[in-house]
Design a protein around this motif. Structure first.
Motif, mmCIF file in Angstrom:
data_model
loop_
_atom_site.group_PDB
_atom_site.id
_atom_site.type_symbol
_atom_site.label_atom_id
_atom_site.label_comp_id
_atom_site.label_asym_id
_atom_site.label_seq_id
_atom_site.Cartn_x
_atom_site.Cartn_y
_atom_site.Cartn_z
ATOM 1 N N SER A 81 -2.302 3.273 -9.247
ATOM 2 C CA SER A 81 -3.169 3.843 -10.281
ATOM 3 C C SER A 81 -4.199 4.792 -9.686
ATOM 4 O O SER A 81 -4.482 5.856 -10.238
ATOM 5 C CB SER A 81 -3.878 2.720 -11.046
ATOM 6 N N THR A 82 -4.749 4.417 -8.525
ATOM 7 C CA THR A 82 -5.764 5.249 -7.872
ATOM 8 C C THR A 82 -5.166 6.575 -7.394
ATOM 9 O O THR A 82 -5.740 7.652 -7.607
ATOM 10 C CB THR A 82 -6.378 4.500 -6.674
ATOM 11 N N VAL A 83 -3.999 6.507 -6.754
ATOM 12 C CA VAL A 83 -3.347 7.722 -6.248
ATOM 13 C C VAL A 83 -2.904 8.609 -7.405
ATOM 14 O O VAL A 83 -3.017 9.845 -7.343
ATOM 15 C CB VAL A 83 -2.150 7.357 -5.349
ATOM 16 N N MET A 84 -2.420 8.006 -8.482
ATOM 17 C CA MET A 84 -2.020 8.786 -9.647
ATOM 18 C C MET A 84 -3.197 9.575 -10.207
ATOM 19 O O MET A 84 -3.078 10.772 -10.497
ATOM 20 C CB MET A 84 -1.442 7.876 -10.718
ATOM 21 N N ALA A 108 1.866 8.777 -6.462
ATOM 22 C CA ALA A 108 2.045 10.218 -6.272
ATOM 23 C C ALA A 108 3.165 10.736 -7.165
ATOM 24 O O ALA A 108 3.049 11.805 -7.779
ATOM 25 C CB ALA A 108 2.348 10.521 -4.807
ATOM 26 N N GLY A 109 4.254 9.959 -7.254
ATOM 27 C CA GLY A 109 5.376 10.377 -8.098
ATOM 28 C C GLY A 109 4.982 10.482 -9.563
ATOM 29 O O GLY A 109 5.291 11.480 -10.231
ATOM 30 N N VAL A 110 4.290 9.467 -10.070
ATOM 31 C CA VAL A 110 3.863 9.501 -11.471
ATOM 32 C C VAL A 110 2.868 10.632 -11.703
ATOM 33 O O VAL A 110 2.944 11.358 -12.708
ATOM 34 C CB VAL A 110 3.243 8.150 -11.878
ATOM 35 N N GLY A 111 1.913 10.809 -10.770
ATOM 36 C CA GLY A 111 0.926 11.872 -10.908
ATOM 37 C C GLY A 111 1.555 13.251 -10.916
ATOM 38 O O GLY A 111 1.184 14.114 -11.721
ATOM 39 N N ILE A 112 2.542 13.475 -10.042
ATOM 40 C CA ILE A 112 3.240 14.763 -10.008
ATOM 41 C C ILE A 112 4.005 14.976 -11.306
ATOM 42 O O ILE A 112 3.994 16.072 -11.881
ATOM 43 C CB ILE A 112 4.189 14.824 -8.796
ATOM 44 N N GLY A 113 4.668 13.924 -11.801
ATOM 45 C CA GLY A 113 5.389 14.041 -13.062
ATOM 46 C C GLY A 113 4.483 14.387 -14.221
ATOM 47 O O GLY A 113 4.822 15.206 -15.086
ATOM 48 N N LEU A 114 3.289 13.795 -14.246
ATOM 49 C CA LEU A 114 2.342 14.051 -15.331
ATOM 50 C C LEU A 114 1.651 15.406 -15.215
ATOM 51 O O LEU A 114 0.965 15.831 -16.149
ATOM 52 C CB LEU A 114 1.294 12.941 -15.386
ATOM 53 N N ARG A 115 1.803 16.073 -14.069
ATOM 54 C CA ARG A 115 1.289 17.440 -13.958
ATOM 55 C C ARG A 115 2.098 18.399 -14.814
ATOM 56 O O ARG A 115 1.678 19.514 -15.078
ATOM 57 C CB ARG A 115 1.322 17.912 -12.495
ATOM 58 N N SER A 116 3.266 17.974 -15.252
ATOM 59 C CA SER A 116 4.084 18.761 -16.167
ATOM 60 C C SER A 116 3.621 18.481 -17.598
ATOM 61 O O SER A 116 2.594 17.837 -17.815
ATOM 62 C CB SER A 116 5.561 18.377 -16.007
ATOM 63 N N ILE A 157 0.834 -1.212 0.000
ATOM 64 C CA ILE A 157 0.000 0.000 0.000
ATOM 65 C C ILE A 157 0.862 1.252 0.000
ATOM 66 O O ILE A 157 0.632 2.191 -0.771
ATOM 67 C CB ILE A 157 -0.957 -0.014 1.212
ATOM 68 N N PHE A 158 1.885 1.252 0.865
ATOM 69 C CA PHE A 158 2.738 2.442 0.988
ATOM 70 C C PHE A 158 3.524 2.689 -0.294
ATOM 71 O O PHE A 158 3.576 3.820 -0.796
ATOM 72 C CB PHE A 158 3.683 2.279 2.170
ATOM 73 N N SER A 159 4.145 1.637 -0.833
ATOM 74 C CA SER A 159 4.940 1.826 -2.047
ATOM 75 C C SER A 159 4.044 2.228 -3.216
ATOM 76 O O SER A 159 4.424 3.076 -4.032
ATOM 77 C CB SER A 159 5.724 0.555 -2.381
ATOM 78 N N GLY A 160 2.833 1.644 -3.298
ATOM 79 C CA GLY A 160 1.904 2.032 -4.357
ATOM 80 C C GLY A 160 1.507 3.492 -4.258
ATOM 81 O O GLY A 160 1.422 4.191 -5.273
ATOM 82 N N ALA A 161 1.276 3.958 -3.017
ATOM 83 C CA ALA A 161 0.890 5.358 -2.822
ATOM 84 C C ALA A 161 2.023 6.303 -3.217
ATOM 85 O O ALA A 161 1.797 7.312 -3.895
ATOM 86 C CB ALA A 161 0.485 5.597 -1.371
ATOM 87 N N ILE A 162 3.257 5.986 -2.800
ATOM 88 C CA ILE A 162 4.401 6.839 -3.129
ATOM 89 C C ILE A 162 4.658 6.848 -4.633
ATOM 90 O O ILE A 162 4.892 7.905 -5.239
ATOM 91 C CB ILE A 162 5.659 6.353 -2.375
ATOM 92 N N MET A 163 4.589 5.673 -5.241
ATOM 93 C CA MET A 163 4.835 5.593 -6.683
ATOM 94 C C MET A 163 3.740 6.310 -7.474
ATOM 95 O O MET A 163 4.024 7.025 -8.437
ATOM 96 C CB MET A 163 4.937 4.124 -7.099
#
Length: 289
Positions: free
Chosen positions: A190-193, A125-133, A117-123
């Motif tokens: 996927s959900t966090v992203m 978030a990372g992909v989602g932040i990257g795609l905000r660019s 759960i933790f690694s999925g959430a961090i990953m």
């Protein structure tokens, strides 16, 4: 200067995009190297395929596997997306590969479900932040963005479907429990992203039916400083004409709008709908990758 003209956006925006991609790449690397690798999870996407190859064959590092697997996907992006997206994504791939090899610490999470759960959430978030660019971190995000631009397929939805195929293949030569934990990781990611992609776009569409529509419209324009539109309707029971007000606001102003409406007309109808993609003046600009 030539690079800035090629990217066709101001220098401040270029710096913002670089920061977002760098931060996203670091968070994603922490999720993979500090948590997922410690438990032997497959992270999904191209990084998951890279992890699988790393577990099976070793040889080069995870970051190198990731970069090599991205090369054919970059060709897809080159012919289906903008050069600006490709340049940012090349940077995202490079910095992510560097972080993958630099991150050597471990999170120390013993419970595999908590780790997934933790690694999925961090990953995610990372992909989602990257795609905000205007770029990405590479991998299946390139294909997902191309499909999103052409057929409006959600990025998280595509990534999860891809991971289902990847994990199904992993059942033949990998521990079943680890595959199931990896599936949990992928779903959370996927959900966090998707959450991060819609985090700053969430708006409220409000429909207001009232006999005091003109006064309420003035309050919206001059007090809330929001635009609004009159929709011409007719009561189904009475047959009388009605002015229906439509306006878009954010979650902060919705309560204030409600108070303004019912201060004018305690019998008003006030309908609120969630919307996640409002494009136009005063809201989000259309993003073309």
């Amino acid at each position: 200067m030539p690079l800035r003209r090629f990217l066709n956006i101001p220098t401040v925006a270029v710096a913002r995009n670089i920061v977002l991609i760098t931060l996203g790449a670091f968070m994603f690397s922490v999720g993979v190297k500090a948590v997922a690798v410690e438990h032997g999870f497959i992270s999904g996407g191209v990084s998951g395929l890279g992890l699988l190859l790393y577990y099976l064959f070793g040889g080069v590092g995870i970051g190198t596997w990731y970069f090599l697997l991205n090369v054919p996907l970059m060709l897809v992006g080159w012919f289906s997306l903008s050069r600006r997206f490709i340049l940012y994504t090349l940077y995202g791939m490079a910095i992510l590969s560097v972080f993958m090899d630099m991150v050597t610490f471990r999170a120390g999470i013993d419970d595999p479900m908590l780790a997934a759960i933790f690694s999925g959430a961090i990953m995610g978030a990372g992909v989602g932040i990257g795609l905000r660019s205007y770029g990405s971190l590479g991998g299946t995000d390139i294909v997902a963005i191309a499909l999103n631009q052409k057929w409006n397929l959600r990025v998280g939805q595509f990534n999860f479907l891809y991971n289902l195929v990847l994990f199904s293949g992993g059942f033949f030569f990998y521990d079943t429990d680890l595959i199931l934990y990896s599936l949990v990781l992928s779903f959370v990611s996927s959900t966090v992203m998707e959450y991060f992609l819609s985090l700053f776009n969430q708006r409220k569409m409000v429909l207001i039916i009232s006999d005091q529509a003109d006064q309420i419209a003035q309050d919206i324009v001059h007090v809330l400083r929001r635009g609004c539109t009159f929709l011409h309707g007719r009561g189904a029971y009475t047959g009388n004409p009605k002015n229906v007000l439509m306006t878009i606001t954010n979650t902060v102003q919705i309560k204030r709008l409600e108070e303004l409406v019912f201060a004018r007309d305690k019998n008003a109808f006030f309908v609120v709908e969630n919307t996640f993609n409002v494009l136009g003046e005063g809201f989000s600009r259309r993003k073309v990758y």
